[in-house]
Motif scaffolding. Structure first.
Motif, PDB file in Angstrom:
ATOM      1  N   VAL A 121      60.959  77.206  24.925  1.00 39.73           N
ATOM      2  CA  VAL A 121      60.159  77.922  23.888  1.00 39.73           C
ATOM      3  C   VAL A 121      60.854  77.677  22.766  1.00 39.73           C
ATOM      4  CG1 VAL A 121      61.484  80.027  24.063  1.00 39.73           C
ATOM      5  CG2 VAL A 121      59.205  79.978  23.703  1.00 39.73           C
ATOM      6  N   SER A 122      59.753  77.997  21.715  1.00 41.84           N
ATOM      7  CA  SER A 122      59.997  77.690  20.359  1.00 41.84           C
ATOM      8  C   SER A 122      61.272  78.524  19.739  1.00 41.84           C
ATOM      9  CB  SER A 122      58.844  78.299  19.390  1.00 41.84           C
ATOM     10  OG  SER A 122      59.004  78.296  17.900  1.00 41.84           O
ATOM     11  N   GLY A 123      62.079  77.912  18.974  1.00 37.89           N
ATOM     12  CA  GLY A 123      63.295  78.470  18.799  1.00 37.89           C
ATOM     13  C   GLY A 123      64.547  78.102  19.504  1.00 37.89           C
ATOM     14  N   THR A 124      64.280  77.419  20.550  1.00 42.39           N
ATOM     15  CA  THR A 124      65.467  76.782  21.322  1.00 42.39           C
ATOM     16  C   THR A 124      65.865  75.743  20.355  1.00 42.39           C
ATOM     17  OG1 THR A 124      64.170  77.747  23.379  1.00 42.39           O
ATOM     18  CG2 THR A 124      66.252  75.880  23.551  1.00 42.39           C
ATOM     19  N   ASP A 125      67.231  75.638  20.234  1.00 41.36           N
ATOM     20  CA  ASP A 125      67.959  74.599  19.589  1.00 41.36           C
ATOM     21  C   ASP A 125      68.077  73.378  20.361  1.00 41.36           C
ATOM     22  OD1 ASP A 125      68.695  75.994  17.321  1.00 41.36           O
ATOM     23  OD2 ASP A 125      70.754  76.656  18.365  1.00 41.36           O
ATOM     24  N   VAL A 126      67.907  72.293  20.019  1.00 39.01           N
ATOM     25  CA  VAL A 126      67.815  70.859  20.421  1.00 39.01           C
ATOM     26  C   VAL A 126      69.064  69.978  20.357  1.00 39.01           C
ATOM     27  CG1 VAL A 126      66.583  68.544  20.738  1.00 39.01           C
ATOM     28  CG2 VAL A 126      65.232  70.786  20.686  1.00 39.01           C
ATOM     29  N   VAL A 127      69.992  69.633  21.406  1.00 36.42           N
ATOM     30  CA  VAL A 127      71.136  68.884  21.399  1.00 36.42           C
ATOM     31  C   VAL A 127      70.607  67.469  21.201  1.00 36.42           C
ATOM     32  CG1 VAL A 127      73.188  68.336  22.467  1.00 36.42           C
ATOM     33  CG2 VAL A 127      72.379  70.689  22.397  1.00 36.42           C
ATOM     34  N   ARG A 128      71.120  66.812  19.960  1.00 36.21           N
ATOM     35  CA  ARG A 128      70.929  65.494  20.177  1.00 36.21           C
ATOM     36  C   ARG A 128      71.073  64.578  21.467  1.00 36.21           C
ATOM     37  NH1 ARG A 128      70.200  62.078  15.609  1.00 36.21           N
ATOM     38  NH2 ARG A 128      70.592  63.754  14.313  1.00 36.21           N
ATOM     39  N   PRO A 129      70.430  63.926  21.865  1.00 37.36           N
ATOM     40  CA  PRO A 129      70.607  63.331  23.029  1.00 37.36           C
ATOM     41  C   PRO A 129      71.463  62.015  22.845  1.00 37.36           C
ATOM     42  CG  PRO A 129      68.401  62.698  22.431  1.00 37.36           C
ATOM     43  CD  PRO A 129      69.116  63.608  21.516  1.00 37.36           C
ATOM     44  N   CYS A 130      72.280  61.540  24.018  1.00 32.90           N
ATOM     45  CA  CYS A 130      72.877  60.243  23.965  1.00 32.90           C
ATOM     46  C   CYS A 130      72.322  59.470  25.093  1.00 32.90           C
ATOM     47  CB  CYS A 130      74.343  60.480  24.528  1.00 32.90           C
ATOM     48  SG  CYS A 130      75.552  61.423  23.092  1.00 32.90           S
ATOM     49  N   GLY A 131      72.563  58.306  24.897  1.00 30.28           N
ATOM     50  CA  GLY A 131      72.080  57.341  25.759  1.00 30.28           C
ATOM     51  C   GLY A 131      72.228  56.002  25.628  1.00 30.28           C
ATOM     52  N   GLN A 132      71.646  55.003  25.970  1.00 36.66           N
ATOM     53  CA  GLN A 132      71.552  53.710  25.931  1.00 36.66           C
ATOM     54  C   GLN A 132      70.695  53.328  25.000  1.00 36.66           C
ATOM     55  OE1 GLN A 132      71.600  50.569  28.897  1.00 36.66           O
ATOM     56  NE2 GLN A 132      72.554  51.706  30.496  1.00 36.66           N
TER      57      GLN A 132
END
Ligand SMILES: O=C(O)/C=C/C(=O)CC(=O)CC(=O)O
Ligand SMILES: [Ca+2]
Ligand SMILES: [Mg+2]
Length: 401
Positions: A158-169
């Motif tokens: 839902v709106s307002g939830t922080d988003v953790v920068r993803p890691c990956g290839q």
């Protein structure tokens, strides 16, 4: 006119009445309907007997109510309108209104399946040029079917939830082997989402005419996208980890009934589509704004989309796949023909080659840690009113180590 003290031009007047779920402060999730800057406690309202919905308004999410189908949705909406306009109901209803500022939004529906389409010709053309330079930007199938993929329902937030920068290839074109690390090309996608209410049967496709009976309402969607992860992983099976880390939706589901005055003709289609995709070309005049750290950077026009939500629903069930209450399908990134109308930053900055300057004087290509993106939208309502969608907001947190 409502007996509530709200301005006639409030985008959350009685002509809108979007549904959501909220935590009143005790950790629970309760259903509500937004009116102005207040929320009407639907669970408590149903217990008074002033509205009847088979007890479904006691649930933590909208799914049981949405499962009842259009006749019930319309009856409840009519009754809510009556309760909020007829002064005879003021005393018992006013007690059940809570200030929006005192509650916390929750995910309004349990997300069943999540499908994301790719229905903006401008967006598909831009992404084709950026991801596949030297090839025709639109693939041969694009004008024959609404391209889509299944996304990850469990990470819709839902709106307002922080988003953790993803890691990956990721592997830049000139590199020989991939490396692993935090995404360096983290992006947004401004989209409109359609929430399925009434189920269909396995083995029986829906037609474009079934749209009104099966789709309950509309939310704003930000389909966060890690472009470097995406570019390396997406062929041949399509988006995967570059998009599955989070998809944000707005807290208030605008009922389809509230958008009757926002209907506009969708663009004509050429070549003609196969018969199962023929529709009445109903588009919706939804005006989106993309706000990056407080600066409006773009205004994507939903009305420009080539494929309509009715066609998308017919297509996603044409093989007999069924839909369930809480299924969410998103339009695809909404981009218009102008640079100031695009729904992603990879288009806005043309792959990062043309940075934008925000109001604080700082420049950006892709998202940096601490950045906040807010999508808002409005549509025309009845008799000169405006229908508000609220917002879908998210802030980027540094990658987890
Ligand atoms: O063209 C591509 O390869 C990729 C396109 C997207 O990333 C867009 C997508 O997720 C669908 C959309 O939002 O329009
Ligand atoms: Ca998308
Ligand atoms: Mg996503």
């Amino acid at each position: 006119m409502t007996w509530l003290d709200i301005a006639a031009d409030d985008p959350f007047g009685v002509h809108n009445l979007p549904y959501g779920a909220f935590d009143p402060g005790d950790g629970s999730s309760r259903l509500g309907v937004r009116i102005g800057d207040r929320v009407l406690d639907l669970a408590a309202l149903e217990r008074t007997g002033l509205v009847e919905a088979d007890g479904t308004l006691q649930a933590a999410t909208l799914n049981p109510f949405m499962a009842l189908g259009r006749t019930c949705w319309s009856a409840v909406r009519e009754r809510l309108t009556e309760l909020l306009t007829d002064t005879a109901f003021r005393a018992p209803v006013e007690r059940l209104l809570l200030p929006l500022a005192e509650v916390t939004p929750r995910l309004p529906f349990d997300v069943g399946d999540y499908v994301d389409f790719y229905s903006s010709e401008d967006h598909a053309t831009n992404l084709g040029k950026l991801f596949r330079p030297g090839s025709p930007p639109l693939l041969p199938n694009w004008k024959h079917l609404p391209i889509g993929y299944h996304g990850r329902a469990g990470t819709v937030v839902v709106s307002g939830t922080d988003v953790v920068r993803p890691c990956g290839q990721r592997k830049p074109p000139q590199a020989e082997v991939p490396t692993f690390g935090p995404s360096q090309r983290l992006d947004i996608e401004a989209e409109v989402g359609f929430v399925v209410g009434a189920a269909s049967s396995l083995g029986t496709p829906l037609t474009t005419k079934d749209f009104q009976d099966h789709v309950f309402g509309v939310v704003l969607v930000n389909d966060w996208s890690a472009r470097d992860l995406q570019a390396w992983e997406y062929q041949p099976l399509g988006p995967f980890l570059g998009k599955s880390f989070a998809t944000s939706v707005s807290a208030w589901v605008v009922p389809l009934d509230a958008l009757a005055a926002a209907r506009v003709p969708a663009p004509a289609q050429s070549p003609p589509v196969l018969p199962y995709l023929a529709d009445d070309r109903t588009g919706y005049d939804i005006h989106i704004e993309v706000v990056w750290n407080g600066t409006v950077v773009s205004r994507p026009p939903f009305a420009s989309l080539y494929w309509t939500p009715a066609q998308q629903l017919a297509h996603l069930t044409v093989n007999g796949a069924s839909v369930r209450p809480g299924d969410l399908y998103a339009s695809g990134t909404v981009s218009g023909p102008e640079r100031g109308q695009v729904g992603s930053f990879i288009e806005l900055t043309w792959g990062g080659a043309e940075p934008v300057t925000l109001a604080d004087g700082r420049t950006r290509t892709f998202l940096e840690d601490g950045d906040t993106v807010t999508l808002t939208a409005t549509a025309p309502g009845p008799a000169g009113t405006v229908v508000g969608f609220g917002e879908v907001v998210g802030r980027i947190l540094p990658p987890s180590t």
